[in-house]
Design a protein around this motif. Structure first.
Motif, short mmCIF file in Angstrom:
data_model
loop_
_atom_site.label_atom_id
_atom_site.label_comp_id
_atom_site.label_asym_id
_atom_site.label_seq_id
_atom_site.Cartn_x
_atom_site.Cartn_y
_atom_site.Cartn_z
N LYS A 98 0.84 -1.21 0.00
CA LYS A 98 0.00 0.00 0.00
C LYS A 98 0.87 1.26 0.00
O LYS A 98 0.53 2.26 -0.62
CB LYS A 98 -0.94 -0.02 1.21
N GLN A 99 2.01 1.21 0.70
CA GLN A 99 2.92 2.35 0.69
C GLN A 99 3.41 2.64 -0.73
O GLN A 99 3.35 3.77 -1.21
CB GLN A 99 4.13 2.07 1.58
N TYR A 100 3.91 1.61 -1.39
CA TYR A 100 4.52 1.80 -2.71
C TYR A 100 3.48 2.22 -3.75
O TYR A 100 3.78 3.08 -4.61
CB TYR A 100 5.24 0.53 -3.16
N THR A 101 2.29 1.65 -3.69
CA THR A 101 1.27 2.05 -4.66
C THR A 101 0.83 3.49 -4.43
O THR A 101 0.61 4.24 -5.39
CB THR A 101 0.06 1.11 -4.59
N LYS A 105 1.49 6.52 -7.09
CA LYS A 105 0.34 7.32 -7.53
C LYS A 105 0.62 8.81 -7.35
O LYS A 105 0.16 9.65 -8.14
CB LYS A 105 -0.92 6.92 -6.76
N ALA A 106 1.39 9.15 -6.31
CA ALA A 106 1.72 10.56 -6.03
C ALA A 106 2.91 11.04 -6.85
O ALA A 106 3.35 12.19 -6.68
CB ALA A 106 2.01 10.73 -4.54
N GLY A 107 3.44 10.20 -7.72
CA GLY A 107 4.56 10.60 -8.56
C GLY A 107 5.91 10.51 -7.88
O GLY A 107 6.89 11.13 -8.33
N ILE A 108 6.00 9.73 -6.81
CA ILE A 108 7.24 9.55 -6.06
C ILE A 108 7.85 8.21 -6.43
O ILE A 108 7.20 7.17 -6.32
CB ILE A 108 6.98 9.64 -4.54
N LYS A 109 9.09 8.22 -6.88
CA LYS A 109 9.74 7.02 -7.40
C LYS A 109 10.11 6.05 -6.29
O LYS A 109 10.67 6.43 -5.26
CB LYS A 109 11.01 7.41 -8.17
N THR A 110 9.80 4.75 -6.51
CA THR A 110 10.15 3.70 -5.56
C THR A 110 10.95 2.62 -6.29
O THR A 110 10.89 2.52 -7.52
CB THR A 110 8.88 3.06 -4.95
N PRO A 111 11.68 1.78 -5.56
CA PRO A 111 12.38 0.67 -6.22
C PRO A 111 11.38 -0.31 -6.84
O PRO A 111 10.27 -0.48 -6.33
CB PRO A 111 13.15 0.01 -5.07
N ARG A 112 11.78 -0.97 -7.91
CA ARG A 112 10.90 -1.98 -8.51
C ARG A 112 10.70 -3.09 -7.50
O ARG A 112 11.65 -3.62 -6.92
CB ARG A 112 11.51 -2.53 -9.79
N PHE A 274 15.27 7.17 -4.70
CA PHE A 274 14.22 6.17 -4.56
C PHE A 274 13.70 6.19 -3.13
O PHE A 274 14.46 6.06 -2.17
CB PHE A 274 14.77 4.76 -4.85
N THR A 275 12.39 6.35 -2.98
CA THR A 275 11.76 6.31 -1.66
C THR A 275 11.31 4.89 -1.40
O THR A 275 10.63 4.27 -2.23
CB THR A 275 10.55 7.26 -1.63
N TYR A 276 11.68 4.33 -0.24
CA TYR A 276 11.40 2.92 -0.01
C TYR A 276 10.71 2.60 1.31
O TYR A 276 10.37 1.43 1.56
CB TYR A 276 12.71 2.11 -0.10
N ASP A 277 10.47 3.59 2.16
CA ASP A 277 9.80 3.25 3.43
C ASP A 277 9.15 4.47 4.05
O ASP A 277 9.69 5.58 3.99
CB ASP A 277 10.81 2.65 4.42
N ILE A 278 7.97 4.24 4.64
CA ILE A 278 7.26 5.26 5.40
C ILE A 278 7.03 4.68 6.80
O ILE A 278 6.45 3.61 6.95
CB ILE A 278 5.91 5.61 4.77
N ASN A 279 7.49 5.39 7.80
CA ASN A 279 7.32 4.95 9.19
C ASN A 279 6.36 5.91 9.89
O ASN A 279 6.74 7.03 10.24
CB ASN A 279 8.67 4.95 9.93
N THR A 280 5.12 5.48 10.09
CA THR A 280 4.16 6.34 10.78
C THR A 280 4.22 6.18 12.28
O THR A 280 3.58 6.93 13.01
CB THR A 280 2.72 6.07 10.28
N ASN A 281 5.00 5.22 12.75
CA ASN A 281 5.29 5.07 14.17
C ASN A 281 6.76 5.42 14.36
O ASN A 281 7.58 4.60 14.74
CB ASN A 281 5.01 3.65 14.64
N THR A 282 7.09 6.66 14.05
CA THR A 282 8.49 7.04 13.94
C THR A 282 9.16 7.20 15.30
O THR A 282 8.52 7.55 16.30
CB THR A 282 8.63 8.35 13.12
N ASN A 283 10.47 6.90 15.33
CA ASN A 283 11.29 7.07 16.52
C ASN A 283 12.46 8.00 16.19
O ASN A 283 12.75 8.27 15.02
CB ASN A 283 11.82 5.73 17.01
N TYR A 284 13.14 8.46 17.23
CA TYR A 284 14.24 9.40 17.03
C TYR A 284 15.47 8.91 17.80
O TYR A 284 15.34 8.32 18.88
CB TYR A 284 13.85 10.80 17.51
N ASN A 285 16.64 9.16 17.26
CA ASN A 285 17.87 8.73 17.89
C ASN A 285 18.40 9.83 18.81
O ASN A 285 18.67 10.95 18.37
CB ASN A 285 18.91 8.39 16.82
#
Length: 317
Positions: A98-101, A105-112, A274-285
């Motif tokens: 669902k992330q990649y699709t 759709k938003a015109g953001i390039k992802t890896p095949r 290439f954008t490859y991941d979305i973390n909606t439960n994000t953490n910080y270092n």
């Protein structure tokens, strides 16, 4: 009393936020949704709701926490409660397909990428990809689950049909072209309130475990992509970061009703992004933030506090 309700299933990834809320004297309550009940005839409490539900909950024996949280969101929305990172964010958190699709759709390039169910189909997916190097990953992941690097289909066969094969919790394995960074770096862009906060550069030479949470710094658990050449911090916040992709990311988050997220990208030797991941439960270092003087959980606590104040102001009018 109106307050902030934090929906989650992992104390280690939430305590940094609650400490900041306490420092700012902002009222809050935690809803730990590893199990529970919903009285559909009862009204939810007054306040605002923020979800930190994770795709990797099953690794902590909280198998159905995301599914339960999704039902809670429906109940909250029925009564017009404000939910940050609610159903739309959760659906993307739980599925890289669902992330990649959505990104494409938003015109953001992802890896095949090819999604496969079944061991034979995983092999067929790799053959169809026709890439010299590729990685596997779980569709419902988090914490680098299922991430392995392969340089041949034969090597993949040994893994898939061997005892080390890691079965995804939803049965879906992704086969993805391996984007090689010439300097072994990826970039993670953090957004709070839907707006860009900072970008952190991550050194991947030690492996694929890229979660910035302090609790996740657990060493090289996955197939390495190279060798450590020199001693340097794994996470470093980039000063003056101004990649054009930031505008697209902000528009994407707004379109998908996501308030807080970390979005990761990598550049190949030709400079393609290439954008490859979305973390909606994000953490910080914490070490990277201390060095840069920027603090994600403090920023998030202030954002949630301001939203709570807005709601209280509207309620008394």
């Amino acid at each position: 009393m109106s307050k902030i309700y934090i929906i989650h299933e992992n104390n280690e990834w939430t305590e940094h936020l609650t400490k900041r809320l306490e420092e700012l004297y902002i009222p809050y309550e935690e809803w730990f949704l590893d199990k529970g009940l919903i009285d559909l005839n009862a009204r939810p409490p007054e306040g605002i709701f923020y979800s930190r539900m994770s795709a990797s909950s099953h690794t902590r024996n909280h198998r159905f926490a995301p599914e339960f949280a999704d039902q809670v969101f429906v109940w909250l929305e029925q009564y017009d409660r404000k939910v940050f990172n609610g159903r739309s964010a959760l659906h993307l958190e739980l599925s890289k397909v669902k992330q990649y699709t959505a990104l494409t759709k938003a015109g953001i390039k992802t890896p095949r990428t090819i999604a496969a169910v079944g061991k034979e189909q995983i092999i067929k997916a790799a053959e169809r990809l026709e890439a010299n190097s590729f990685i596997t990953k779980h569709n419902r992941a988090g914490k680098g689950l299922g991430v392995q690097l392969f340089h041949s289909v034969d090597a993949l066969k040994q893994y898939v049909y061997g005892s080390a094969f890691d079965e995804p919790v939803d049965g879906i394995t992704l086969i993805q072209e391996y984007i090689k960074s010439p300097d072994h770096l990826i970039t993670r862009c953090e957004f709070i309130g839907g707006k860009f906060f900072y970008a952190v550069q991550v050194d991947t030479s030690g492996g694929f475990e890229l979660c910035p949470a302090d609790a996740c710094n657990i060493g090289d658990l996955f197939c390495p992509v190279g060798e450590q050449v020199e001693e340097k911090p794994k996470f470093q916040i980039i000063e003056g970061f101004n990649e054009p992709i930031i505008t697209q990311y902000e528009e994407f988050l707004k379109a998908n009703n996501i308030t807080v997220a970390g979005i990761e990208f990598i550049k190949n030797s030709d400079g393609e992004l290439f954008t490859y991941d979305i973390n909606t439960n994000t953490n910080y270092n914490s070490e990277a933030e201390k060095a840069a003087g920027k603090f994600g959980m403090l920023k998030l606590a202030k954002f949630l506090g301001n939203e709570l104040t807005k709601q209280q102001t509207v309620a008394v009018r």
